[in-house]
Design a protein around this motif. Sequence first.
Motif, PDB file in Angstrom:
ATOM      1  N   UNK A   1      22.082   0.872  21.386  1.00  0.00           N
ATOM      2  CA  UNK A   1      23.469   0.406  21.401  1.00  0.00           C
ATOM      3  C   UNK A   1      24.432   1.557  21.108  1.00  0.00           C
ATOM      4  N   UNK A   2      24.041   2.452  20.199  1.00  0.00           N
ATOM      5  CA  UNK A   2      24.872   3.627  19.901  1.00  0.00           C
ATOM      6  C   UNK A   2      24.973   4.530  21.132  1.00  0.00           C
ATOM      7  N   UNK A   3      23.857   4.710  21.830  1.00  0.00           N
ATOM      8  CA  UNK A   3      23.865   5.527  23.049  1.00  0.00           C
ATOM      9  C   UNK A   3      24.769   4.890  24.107  1.00  0.00           C
ATOM     10  N   UNK A   4      24.618   3.591  24.325  1.00  0.00           N
ATOM     11  CA  UNK A   4      25.449   2.905  25.321  1.00  0.00           C
ATOM     12  C   UNK A   4      26.932   3.015  24.975  1.00  0.00           C
ATOM     13  N   UNK A   5      27.235   2.922  23.689  1.00  0.00           N
ATOM     14  CA  UNK A   5      28.620   3.035  23.245  1.00  0.00           C
ATOM     15  C   UNK A   5      29.160   4.446  23.480  1.00  0.00           C
TER      16      UNK A   5
ATOM     17  N   UNK B   1      32.262   8.321  29.805  1.00  0.00           N
ATOM     18  CA  UNK B   1      32.246   8.121  31.262  1.00  0.00           C
ATOM     19  C   UNK B   1      33.613   8.054  31.943  1.00  0.00           C
ATOM     20  N   UNK B   2      34.602   7.336  31.397  1.00  0.00           N
ATOM     21  CA  UNK B   2      35.874   7.237  32.127  1.00  0.00           C
ATOM     22  C   UNK B   2      36.474   8.594  32.510  1.00  0.00           C
ATOM     23  N   UNK B   3      36.538   9.527  31.552  1.00  0.00           N
ATOM     24  CA  UNK B   3      37.079  10.865  31.852  1.00  0.00           C
ATOM     25  C   UNK B   3      36.147  11.642  32.769  1.00  0.00           C
ATOM     26  N   UNK B   4      34.858  11.480  32.558  1.00  0.00           N
ATOM     27  CA  UNK B   4      33.867  12.228  33.333  1.00  0.00           C
ATOM     28  C   UNK B   4      33.862  11.811  34.806  1.00  0.00           C
ATOM     29  N   UNK B   5      34.089  10.546  35.065  1.00  0.00           N
ATOM     30  CA  UNK B   5      34.129  10.065  36.453  1.00  0.00           C
ATOM     31  C   UNK B   5      35.258  10.771  37.221  1.00  0.00           C
ATOM     32  N   UNK B   6      36.361  11.061  36.534  1.00  0.00           N
ATOM     33  CA  UNK B   6      37.497  11.752  37.160  1.00  0.00           C
ATOM     34  C   UNK B   6      37.249  13.251  37.253  1.00  0.00           C
TER      35      UNK B   6
ATOM     36  N   UNK C   1      34.211  15.110  36.647  1.00  0.00           N
ATOM     37  CA  UNK C   1      32.932  15.611  37.168  1.00  0.00           C
ATOM     38  C   UNK C   1      32.059  14.424  37.589  1.00  0.00           C
ATOM     39  N   UNK C   2      32.336  13.923  38.781  1.00  0.00           N
ATOM     40  CA  UNK C   2      31.665  12.717  39.262  1.00  0.00           C
ATOM     41  C   UNK C   2      30.151  12.888  39.360  1.00  0.00           C
ATOM     42  N   UNK C   3      29.719  14.099  39.733  1.00  0.00           N
ATOM     43  CA  UNK C   3      28.285  14.367  39.873  1.00  0.00           C
ATOM     44  C   UNK C   3      27.565  14.245  38.521  1.00  0.00           C
ATOM     45  N   UNK C   4      28.192  14.784  37.470  1.00  0.00           N
ATOM     46  CA  UNK C   4      27.599  14.703  36.131  1.00  0.00           C
ATOM     47  C   UNK C   4      27.586  13.252  35.642  1.00  0.00           C
ATOM     48  N   UNK C   5      28.644  12.508  35.951  1.00  0.00           N
ATOM     49  CA  UNK C   5      28.708  11.092  35.570  1.00  0.00           C
ATOM     50  C   UNK C   5      27.549  10.329  36.210  1.00  0.00           C
ATOM     51  N   UNK C   6      27.293  10.590  37.490  1.00  0.00           N
ATOM     52  CA  UNK C   6      26.172   9.938  38.188  1.00  0.00           C
ATOM     53  C   UNK C   6      24.832  10.332  37.581  1.00  0.00           C
ATOM     54  N   UNK C   7      24.730  11.609  37.213  1.00  0.00           N
ATOM     55  CA  UNK C   7      23.492  12.125  36.607  1.00  0.00           C
ATOM     56  C   UNK C   7      23.221  11.427  35.263  1.00  0.00           C
ATOM     57  N   UNK C   8      24.272  11.261  34.462  1.00  0.00           N
ATOM     58  CA  UNK C   8      24.144  10.594  33.151  1.00  0.00           C
ATOM     59  C   UNK C   8      23.745   9.127  33.339  1.00  0.00           C
ATOM     60  N   UNK C   9      24.414   8.459  34.278  1.00  0.00           N
ATOM     61  CA  UNK C   9      24.081   7.046  34.527  1.00  0.00           C
ATOM     62  C   UNK C   9      22.633   6.886  34.965  1.00  0.00           C
ATOM     63  N   UNK C  10      22.176   7.802  35.791  1.00  0.00           N
ATOM     64  CA  UNK C  10      20.780   7.763  36.254  1.00  0.00           C
ATOM     65  C   UNK C  10      19.829   8.014  35.076  1.00  0.00           C
TER      66      UNK C  10
ATOM     67  N   UNK D   1      21.233  13.444  23.565  1.00  0.00           N
ATOM     68  CA  UNK D   1      21.927  14.584  22.950  1.00  0.00           C
ATOM     69  C   UNK D   1      21.154  15.899  23.115  1.00  0.00           C
ATOM     70  N   UNK D   2      19.828  15.815  23.264  1.00  0.00           N
ATOM     71  CA  UNK D   2      19.056  17.021  23.569  1.00  0.00           C
ATOM     72  C   UNK D   2      19.371  17.518  24.979  1.00  0.00           C
ATOM     73  N   UNK D   3      19.545  16.573  25.895  1.00  0.00           N
ATOM     74  CA  UNK D   3      19.855  16.940  27.287  1.00  0.00           C
ATOM     75  C   UNK D   3      21.330  17.332  27.456  1.00  0.00           C
ATOM     76  N   UNK D   4      22.200  16.651  26.699  1.00  0.00           N
ATOM     77  CA  UNK D   4      23.644  16.908  26.806  1.00  0.00           C
ATOM     78  C   UNK D   4      24.217  17.223  25.412  1.00  0.00           C
ATOM     79  N   UNK D   5      23.882  18.399  24.853  1.00  0.00           N
ATOM     80  CA  UNK D   5      24.319  18.715  23.482  1.00  0.00           C
ATOM     81  C   UNK D   5      25.841  18.826  23.320  1.00  0.00           C
ATOM     82  N   UNK D   6      26.543  18.963  24.418  1.00  0.00           N
ATOM     83  CA  UNK D   6      28.012  19.074  24.345  1.00  0.00           C
ATOM     84  C   UNK D   6      28.669  17.802  23.805  1.00  0.00           C
ATOM     85  N   UNK D   7      27.923  16.690  23.735  1.00  0.00           N
ATOM     86  CA  UNK D   7      28.485  15.421  23.258  1.00  0.00           C
ATOM     87  C   UNK D   7      28.083  15.080  21.822  1.00  0.00           C
TER      88      UNK D   7
END
Length: 193
Positions: A21-25, A31-36, A38-47, A60-66
């Motif tokens: 639930x924390x991850x989904x949150x 996602x809203x900013x990322x879709x605008x 960097x759409x490719x990264x947004x799709x990658x995260x959703x996948x 967070x290991x894959x995307x430490x920037x967050x």
Amino acid sequence: MVNQSLKQEELDYNNLWRERLLLDSLVGQILPDLIISDEQKADEILKFIKDEDVSRRDFLLKYPEYKDIAINKQAEINQRFNFAAQDFSEDFLPLVDFGHEVLEYLGELIKEREILEIQSNLDYQFQLRLALFKNFNRYLNLLLLKINNESLESVCQKLVAISDSEDFLEYLGQVLEKKPLEIIDNFLNLAKK
């Protein structure tokens, strides 16, 4: 001893739900900013998060920037998982754990019989599973009070060891001298009230 290991399994399972639930949150926040931007990264995260076994740590290991983003709903999510100590008294013995097949089966019957309108979102599914976990275990505890006290511990140990829902209900039926369907119907009729 059996009760302690069940409580540990319940805590482990709850922790998995909490983390998801924390991850989904978190993903919902970025996602809203990322879709605008960097759409490719947004799709990658959703996948990436489509796999329900992916934890917040994996993300967070894959995307430490967050990792420094504060999760808006963290306090509410954490509070939801504080039920363990307050909701279960010492005489509450969970004979089916949080991930038991029989709870999944009950959820399907509730949907099939239209007792509740089942929603597919993760939050609702968790609440339903929690309600089934607590109420079905309490129901089992009440049913088993009717059997001979000397065989109660043995029966409980055997029930705890059965993970298959059909085998579980069949053995419970033998012990209580009732048909498995009757046991389930009685429980579901209580849910309607």
